[in-house]
Write a protein that holds these residues in place. Structure first.
Motif, mmCIF file in Angstrom:
data_model
loop_
_atom_site.group_PDB
_atom_site.id
_atom_site.type_symbol
_atom_site.label_atom_id
_atom_site.label_comp_id
_atom_site.label_asym_id
_atom_site.label_seq_id
_atom_site.Cartn_x
_atom_site.Cartn_y
_atom_site.Cartn_z
ATOM 1 N N THR A 201 -6.254 -3.462 5.841
ATOM 2 C CA THR A 201 -6.499 -2.116 6.361
ATOM 3 C C THR A 201 -5.747 -1.060 5.563
ATOM 4 O OG1 THR A 201 -6.900 -2.962 8.591
ATOM 5 C CG2 THR A 201 -6.348 -0.631 8.386
ATOM 6 N N ALA A 202 -4.449 -1.228 5.418
ATOM 7 C CA ALA A 202 -3.659 -0.249 4.667
ATOM 8 C C ALA A 202 -4.027 -0.265 3.191
ATOM 9 C CB ALA A 202 -2.173 -0.527 4.840
ATOM 10 N N ARG B 122 -0.045 4.297 9.168
ATOM 11 C CA ARG B 122 -1.227 4.392 10.030
ATOM 12 C C ARG B 122 -1.746 3.009 10.417
ATOM 13 N NH1 ARG B 122 -4.821 7.976 11.805
ATOM 14 N NH2 ARG B 122 -7.006 7.340 12.080
ATOM 15 N N ALA B 123 -1.731 2.085 9.471
ATOM 16 C CA ALA B 123 -2.255 0.745 9.741
ATOM 17 C C ALA B 123 -1.411 0.001 10.768
ATOM 18 C CB ALA B 123 -2.318 -0.050 8.442
ATOM 19 N N THR C 51 -5.395 3.157 1.060
ATOM 20 C CA THR C 51 -4.464 3.725 0.084
ATOM 21 C C THR C 51 -5.138 4.726 -0.843
ATOM 22 O OG1 THR C 51 -2.870 1.906 0.138
ATOM 23 C CG2 THR C 51 -3.064 3.107 -1.940
ATOM 24 N N GLN D 118 -1.457 -4.889 11.292
ATOM 25 C CA GLN D 118 -0.299 -4.687 10.419
ATOM 26 C C GLN D 118 1.005 -4.619 11.224
ATOM 27 O OE1 GLN D 118 -0.308 -4.779 6.921
ATOM 28 N NE2 GLN D 118 1.833 -5.054 7.455
ATOM 29 N N PRO E 21 0.835 -1.200 0.000
ATOM 30 C CA PRO E 21 0.000 0.000 0.000
ATOM 31 C C PRO E 21 0.867 1.247 0.000
ATOM 32 C CG PRO E 21 0.178 -0.852 2.216
ATOM 33 C CD PRO E 21 0.916 -1.824 1.325
ATOM 34 N N ALA F 220 -0.489 5.133 4.230
ATOM 35 C CA ALA F 220 -1.534 4.216 4.695
ATOM 36 C C ALA F 220 -0.926 3.101 5.530
ATOM 37 C CB ALA F 220 -2.291 3.645 3.498
ATOM 38 N N MET F 221 0.243 2.655 5.145
ATOM 39 C CA MET F 221 0.941 1.595 5.878
ATOM 40 C C MET F 221 1.311 2.058 7.284
ATOM 41 S SD MET F 221 2.169 -1.521 5.477
ATOM 42 C CE MET F 221 3.523 -2.605 5.898
#
Length: 277
Positions: A232-233, A131-132, A237, A138, A124, A128-129
């Motif tokens: 999630t990520a 935050r996940a 994205t 993650q 992603p 986004a990564m």
């Protein structure tokens, strides 16, 4: 084109397909090399596309600088810009898997004028990564990143017994045996695994290498069988792309999309490149 140079480093490149075809840069991840696209590239050539697949920094024997900071995201992204310059290309389509996907995201944010389209396989957007990692499973999936920060020990463990542990790790994550053997053989070269792990070890140096919003047409391909990267990520994205964006989900495909799902991925990439015509 067989190689290009940047700052005294020499990178090996696989250049295939029609010389006058739309150019597509194929970026591999860890611990792959340009052969990750051996099944995909001929399909792209058949669609009239030219492919340039480099062995990236740390993977080309002539491009293994010592230390961690030379492997910052900014450096590895600028290697791709140097490839485009060496090939005489003002812009190209960029496809990246795993770490190559992170490089592709960075290029899409930092050098949008050099990308015709962006395709990220598996990974992603880095925003986004990040935050996940704090809001989902993650963080657990990415625990290996912290383990790779330890000096020397990962190399000793992964390469023991002629790479037995690395081979088992790759096979258990769904990589076909022939590809696992090929990548392990490459990582057994002197200094190769340390250079490949330096991409992870350079992360603490990347505070200024924030990847912002991507403004080029983007295709994100994720697979439900990926043990390292969760949903999630992936779903977040789209919030980091302002250009046309599409998420394609491959059911029950493992992390190794270029090797395992070459035909479907090639179809998606060909269709995506044509959206920029």
């Amino acid at each position: 084109m067989e190689r290009f140079e940047r700052d005294g480093l020499v990178f090996d490149v696989r250049d295939g397909g029609p010389p006058d075809g739309e150019p597509v840069v194929l970026l591999h991840g860890w611990p792959q090399d340009s052969s990750a696209y051996d099944r995909m590239a001929p399909l792209l050539h058949g669609a009239g596309l030219r492919t340039l697949a480099p062995d990236q920094r740390g993977y080309s024997p002539g491009a293994r600088p010592p230390g961690r900071s030379p492997y910052r995201l900014r450096e590895v992204a600028d290697d791709v810009v140097a490839l485009l310059d060496a090939a005489g290309l003002g812009s190209a389509h960029v496809v990246g898997h795993d770490w190559g996907g992170i490089v592709a995201w960075a290029l899409g944010a930092w050098y949008p004028e050099r990308l015709r389209t962006l395709t990220a396989l598996s990974v992603p957007h880095p925003g986004a990564m990040a935050r996940a990692v704090l809001t989902s499973d993650q963080g657990l999936r990415s625990a290996y990143v912290a383990a790779f920060q330890v000096p020397a020990l990962p190399e000793r463990l992964l390469l023991a017994g002629n790479g037995r542990a690395l081979r088992q790790l790759l096979a258990s994550s769904g990589l076909p045996d022939d590809a696992a053997e090929r990548y392990v053989a490459h990582m057994l070269e002197p200094g190769a695994l340390s250079a490949a792990l330096a991409w992870y070890r350079a992360l603490p140096f990347g505070a200024r290498d924030r990847v912002g919003t991507v403004t080029v047409p983007t295709l994100h391909v994720w697979s439900t069988g990926d043990v390292a990267l969760g949903r999630t990520a992936t779903e977040a994205t789209r919030d980091h792309v302002t250009a046309p964006y599409r998420l394609e989900v491959l059911d029950r495909v493992p992390h190794w999309i270029p090797e395992v799902a070459a035909e479907r991925t090639a179809e998606l990439v060909v269709a995506h490149t044509r959206t920029a015509a």
